[in-house]
Design a protein around this motif. Structure first.
Motif, PDB file in Angstrom:
ATOM      1  N   PRO A  92       1.379   3.292  -5.746  1.00 47.22           N
ATOM      2  CA  PRO A  92       0.136   2.528  -5.641  1.00 47.22           C
ATOM      3  C   PRO A  92       0.403   1.032  -5.759  1.00 47.22           C
ATOM      4  N   PRO A  93      -0.541   0.193  -5.332  1.00 48.87           N
ATOM      5  CA  PRO A  93      -0.391  -1.250  -5.508  1.00 48.87           C
ATOM      6  C   PRO A  93      -0.202  -1.585  -6.995  1.00 48.87           C
ATOM      7  N   GLN A 119       0.843  -1.197   0.000  1.00 48.98           N
ATOM      8  CA  GLN A 119       0.000   0.000   0.000  1.00 48.98           C
ATOM      9  C   GLN A 119       0.882   1.253   0.000  1.00 48.98           C
TER      10      GLN A 119
END
Length: 336
Positions: free
Chosen positions: A239-240, A231
């Motif tokens: 971002p993921p 995360q």
């Protein structure tokens, strides 16, 4: 994330030395470095933030204590040098990879430009070398050689990393070679630098070298997991699925592709697609996981942490020094 006590303690010694040494940089370069380190904002105003956890310089001090020969302070130039090289690599990598965020804010090249960021990285490397050369240690020349050899290995690893970007036929062995050269070599340098400056005996150097090599692989394996499933608060604002979107050939991807079959074929198609939607990235992450990439990378990290602990526990160290090494090693576990 709360830092382990050993990093809190080492930071009290290292940060003042880093600030004092980095003050030798030219004003133009120092503005970039101070921003990158988290000491100032983009306008040059002082901020109360230390961007780096200080793992590598802390290891240099622990290694000197493990040598039990010269005072730990002998290793401070080594601690400064490895942190300078570490952040040199960050500054250069961010430019080459086009990364726009690190440590919860924009990277230095976004704020100051690619040229100034590149110059600042090179300046940090040379400053680290000169800091070692001025050390009072009788082994300072060996320390300088270790520093230069390590950076040459890191550059070779970065070249492999760049070459593998976008590739869908990367083997696990090739990915591990890149990891060992680009990441583990610096960790090995950190754990041996302090011992070299403190004139450690050969058996201590050998154990610390193994500790650093194996722990470096564990740290990179954990970072590779975060590059897909982490995360933003864990990844410095990324971002993921960031590594998938950047088409990086990381360990989870290499493990999944190695399995072949329908899962690997679909994953390969998603990785080479010119356009990648958020749904495509999420699907690719699921394919990497179902192909065993997540589990095998986590297993690798756990194994390497255990190997590092075995190496350092073989030494006859005071309890507090052994505990320090153990605390840092635990940071390489996937669930840390």
């Amino acid at each position: 994330m709360k830092l382990p006590p050993v990093l809190e303690s080492a930071g009290a010694r290292i940060v003042p030395a880093l600030r004092s040494t980095f003050a030798e940089l030219s004003p133009e370069i120092r503005a970039v470095v101070d921003y990158h380190m988290g000491w100032r904002d983009a306008q040059g105003n002082a901020v109360e933030k230390q961007s780096s956890k200080g793992v590598r310089p802390a290891l240099a001090l622990l290694a000197a204590a493990a040598a039990d020969n010269l005072p730990v302070e002998t290793a401070i130039p080594g601690a400064v040098a490895v942190e300078a090289m570490h952040n040199c690599a960050f500054l250069l990598d961010d430019v080459m990879d086009g990364d726009r965020f690190r440590r919860q804010r924009e990277t230095a090249w976004v704020v100051f430009g690619e040229g100034m960021s590149t110059l600042s990285g090179a300046s940090l490397f040379t400053l680290g070398s000169s800091t070692l050369a001025r050390s009072d240690s009788p082994n300072r020349h060996a320390a300088v050689s270790l520093y230069h050899d390590t950076f040459a290995t890191m550059l070779a690893g970065q070249a492999i990393d760049l070459q593998m970007e976008g590739a869908t036929d990367v083997s696990v062995d090739r990915c591990l070679q890149m990891t060992e050269w680009k990441t583990a070599s610096l960790m090995r340098c950190a754990t041996t630098m302090g011992a070299v400056l403190a004139c450690a005996p050969d058996e201590v150097l050998a154990a610390l070298r193994t500790y650093g090599e194996t722990l470096g692989v564990a740290f990179q394996a954990r970072d590779d997991l975060l590059g897909i499933w982490g995360q933003p608060h864990q990844t410095g604002g990324r971002p993921p699925g960031f590594d998938l979107r950047a088409r990086k050939a990381t360990l989870p991807v290499a493990f999944a592709l190695e399995e072949r079959g329908a899962v690997a074929d679909e994953l390969r198609q998603l990785l080479v697609a010119q356009e990648q939607s958020d749904e495509d990235i999420a699907r690719a992450a699921k394919l990497v996981e179902s192909g065993g990439g997540r589990a095998r990378t986590a297993e690798l990290a756990e194994t390497k942490v255990d190997e590092a602990l075995t190496a350092v526990r073989a030494l006859n160290l005071p309890t507090d020094i052994r505990t320090g090494f153990e605390e840092i090693a635990e940071m390489g576990r996937p669930d840390y």
